[in-house]
Structures are given as C-alpha cells and as structure tokens.
Design a protein around this motif. Structure first.
Motif, PDB file in Angstrom:
ATOM      1  N   ASN A  62     -78.130 -58.298 -31.341  1.00  0.00           N
ATOM      2  CA  ASN A  62     -77.379 -57.130 -31.821  1.00  0.00           C
ATOM      3  C   ASN A  62     -78.089 -55.829 -31.469  1.00  0.00           C
ATOM      4  OD1 ASN A  62     -75.351 -58.728 -32.838  1.00  0.00           O
ATOM      5  ND2 ASN A  62     -76.124 -58.689 -34.938  1.00  0.00           N
ATOM      6  N   ILE A  63     -79.414 -55.808 -31.613  1.00  0.00           N
ATOM      7  CA  ILE A  63     -80.181 -54.608 -31.266  1.00  0.00           C
ATOM      8  C   ILE A  63     -80.084 -54.338 -29.765  1.00  0.00           C
ATOM      9  CG2 ILE A  63     -82.535 -53.707 -31.072  1.00  0.00           C
ATOM     10  CD1 ILE A  63     -83.082 -55.020 -33.812  1.00  0.00           C
ATOM     11  N   GLU A  64     -80.150 -55.380 -28.968  1.00  0.00           N
ATOM     12  CA  GLU A  64     -80.024 -55.235 -27.515  1.00  0.00           C
ATOM     13  C   GLU A  64     -78.631 -54.723 -27.145  1.00  0.00           C
ATOM     14  OE1 GLU A  64     -80.005 -58.601 -24.332  1.00  0.00           O
ATOM     15  OE2 GLU A  64     -82.097 -58.178 -24.878  1.00  0.00           O
ATOM     16  N   ALA A  65     -77.598 -55.250 -27.782  1.00  0.00           N
ATOM     17  CA  ALA A  65     -76.231 -54.794 -27.513  1.00  0.00           C
ATOM     18  C   ALA A  65     -76.054 -53.341 -27.944  1.00  0.00           C
ATOM     19  CB  ALA A  65     -75.221 -55.689 -28.235  1.00  0.00           C
ATOM     20  N   LEU A  66     -76.622 -52.975 -29.080  1.00  0.00           N
ATOM     21  CA  LEU A  66     -76.548 -51.595 -29.552  1.00  0.00           C
ATOM     22  C   LEU A  66     -77.277 -50.653 -28.600  1.00  0.00           C
ATOM     23  CD1 LEU A  66     -75.642 -49.638 -31.754  1.00  0.00           C
ATOM     24  CD2 LEU A  66     -77.763 -50.147 -32.966  1.00  0.00           C
ATOM     25  N   ASP A  67     -78.443 -51.066 -28.125  1.00  0.00           N
ATOM     26  CA  ASP A  67     -79.188 -50.259 -27.167  1.00  0.00           C
ATOM     27  C   ASP A  67     -78.392 -50.067 -25.879  1.00  0.00           C
ATOM     28  OD1 ASP A  67     -81.612 -48.890 -26.250  1.00  0.00           O
ATOM     29  OD2 ASP A  67     -81.825 -50.615 -24.885  1.00  0.00           O
ATOM     30  N   ASN A  68     -77.750 -51.132 -25.410  1.00  0.00           N
ATOM     31  CA  ASN A  68     -76.917 -51.048 -24.215  1.00  0.00           C
ATOM     32  C   ASN A  68     -75.736 -50.110 -24.440  1.00  0.00           C
ATOM     33  OD1 ASN A  68     -75.954 -51.597 -21.647  1.00  0.00           O
ATOM     34  ND2 ASN A  68     -74.899 -53.457 -22.279  1.00  0.00           N
ATOM     35  N   LEU A  69     -75.129 -50.198 -25.607  1.00  0.00           N
ATOM     36  CA  LEU A  69     -74.001 -49.335 -25.946  1.00  0.00           C
ATOM     37  C   LEU A  69     -74.433 -47.870 -25.998  1.00  0.00           C
ATOM     38  CD1 LEU A  69     -70.999 -49.296 -26.781  1.00  0.00           C
ATOM     39  CD2 LEU A  69     -71.779 -49.477 -29.141  1.00  0.00           C
ATOM     40  N   LEU A  70     -75.589 -47.587 -26.596  1.00  0.00           N
ATOM     41  CA  LEU A  70     -76.099 -46.217 -26.652  1.00  0.00           C
ATOM     42  C   LEU A  70     -76.420 -45.690 -25.250  1.00  0.00           C
ATOM     43  CD1 LEU A  70     -78.409 -46.436 -29.787  1.00  0.00           C
ATOM     44  CD2 LEU A  70     -76.208 -45.249 -29.594  1.00  0.00           C
ATOM     45  N   HIS A  71     -76.951 -46.551 -24.400  1.00  0.00           N
ATOM     46  CA  HIS A  71     -77.242 -46.154 -23.017  1.00  0.00           C
ATOM     47  C   HIS A  71     -75.946 -45.822 -22.269  1.00  0.00           C
ATOM     48  CE1 HIS A  71     -79.153 -46.016 -19.119  1.00  0.00           C
ATOM     49  NE2 HIS A  71     -78.271 -46.902 -18.677  1.00  0.00           N
ATOM     50  N   GLN A  72     -74.937 -46.664 -22.420  1.00  0.00           N
ATOM     51  CA  GLN A  72     -73.657 -46.410 -21.760  1.00  0.00           C
ATOM     52  C   GLN A  72     -72.992 -45.157 -22.316  1.00  0.00           C
ATOM     53  OE1 GLN A  72     -71.226 -49.925 -21.927  1.00  0.00           O
ATOM     54  NE2 GLN A  72     -72.503 -51.035 -20.491  1.00  0.00           N
ATOM     55  N   ASN A  73     -73.123 -44.915 -23.610  1.00  0.00           N
ATOM     56  CA  ASN A  73     -72.572 -43.713 -24.231  1.00  0.00           C
ATOM     57  C   ASN A  73     -73.245 -42.461 -23.664  1.00  0.00           C
ATOM     58  OD1 ASN A  73     -70.941 -42.245 -25.963  1.00  0.00           O
ATOM     59  ND2 ASN A  73     -72.461 -42.282 -27.590  1.00  0.00           N
ATOM     60  N   ALA A  74     -74.576 -42.509 -23.514  1.00  0.00           N
ATOM     61  CA  ALA A  74     -75.309 -41.376 -22.943  1.00  0.00           C
ATOM     62  C   ALA A  74     -74.902 -41.146 -21.494  1.00  0.00           C
ATOM     63  CB  ALA A  74     -76.813 -41.619 -23.045  1.00  0.00           C
ATOM     64  N   LEU A  75     -74.703 -42.222 -20.747  1.00  0.00           N
ATOM     65  CA  LEU A  75     -74.271 -42.107 -19.356  1.00  0.00           C
ATOM     66  C   LEU A  75     -72.878 -41.491 -19.270  1.00  0.00           C
ATOM     67  CD1 LEU A  75     -74.736 -42.755 -16.344  1.00  0.00           C
ATOM     68  CD2 LEU A  75     -73.719 -44.989 -16.779  1.00  0.00           C
TER      69      LEU A  75
END
Length: 174
Positions: free
Chosen positions: A46-59
């Motif tokens: 879940n933390i990895e998925a959240l980190d990926n989501l935050l990265h995609q949001n920033a992009l």
C-alpha cells in the motif's frame, strides 16, 4: 523468530523478533505471527502504491503547469477543479466577474472564440472526459490575436493589390 513479510505475489522481507527469556508458544501464536507478517507485506504494498500515485500526481501536475496556454479542468456542472497558472492569470486579467465557469459555458461546442476587452482573442477548445464517476471536461485556450492581425493584414494587402490591378487596368484603357 523470523517471520516472513509477504504478499500474495512475493516475500518482501523478514521480521525478526527476539526475547530475552525462553517462552513456550502455542500454534495460535504462530498463526498470529504469520498474520502480522502478511499485514506488514500488505502495508508495504500500500505504501509503495501510494508513493507511485504521488509520483504520478506530481508528474501530471508538472505537465499541467508546463503547458503555457490557459488550461482548465472543469466538472460536469462547469465548476473549476484545476487551473494552470496561465488560466489563473487570464481569469485575473479578464473582465470583473469573469470566472472559469464562464469559459465552461462559452465552450459548449467543441470550438469557440473569446474576445476580451483588452483586444486579445482566444480560441477555446473543449475536450470531454468520461470518467467512472461523473463527467467533466478540459477547456484549452490558445491566443490567436497575432494570427488574426496577420490574417487581417493579408486581406488588406489582397484588397490593395486588387485595387492596384483595377487602377492599372483603367490607366491602360485610358
């Protein structure tokens, strides 16, 4: 104890528990330890998925802000959800009471023209978004003031050329 930290796909690591004194453990304790390992694995996923989501949001935010033309994301009712800096500047420099919702109403067709009081002209393009929940659209504005001025000048030059040909023809006849 070494408890595997795992998910459905893979083992992510080991949780090591240490006690100073020797203890007796029941099979229920072992099941509990294994459940803790699985929960830790799920938490890591879940933390990895959240980190990926935050990265995609920033992009996505960087791309949205990187577009130099005004760009707005509106919900199905025409209320603004997201505006890039160019759109915010346009709305601030526009006439009093001018808002993103006005642009949404102007862009009911797929293309339209917006003329501001300061002489700038924008081409408005609307792109519908169909999402799982609700409906929205993107409004993209492109300033065409200079293009219209060049077109106007070209038309004026064509008129002058036609008048020149007419005058030359008349002079030749005379």
């Amino acid at each position: 104890w070494f408890i595997p930290v795992q998910t459905n796909e893979a083992t992510r690591g080991l949780l090591c528990l240490y006690w100073d004194k020797e203890r007796q453990w029941s099979s229920r304790s072992v099941e509990l330890a294994q459940a803790v390992g699985r929960q830790l694995g799920i938490a890591m996923d879940n933390i990895e998925a959240l980190d990926n989501l935050l990265h995609q949001n920033a992009l996505l935010d960087a791309i949205f802000e990187g577009i130099s033309d005004p760009l707005l994301l509106l919900d199905g009712d025409g209320h603004s959800l997201l505006l890039n800096s160019s759109a915010r500047e346009l709305l601030q420099s526009g006439p009093a009471g001018f808002a993103a919702e006005e642009l949404g109403r102007l862009a009911h067709q797929t293309e339209d023209i917006l003329r501001l009081q300061d002489g700038r002209t924008f081409s408005i393009h609307r792109y519908d978004l169909i999402r799982r929940i609700g409906h929205g659209y993107v409004v993209y504005l492109r300033e065409i003031t200079d293009e219209l001025r060049m077109l106007e000048r070209a038309q004026q030059q064509e008129k002058l050329a036609a008048v020149g040909k007419l005058a030359a023809g008349l002079a030749h006849e005379i």
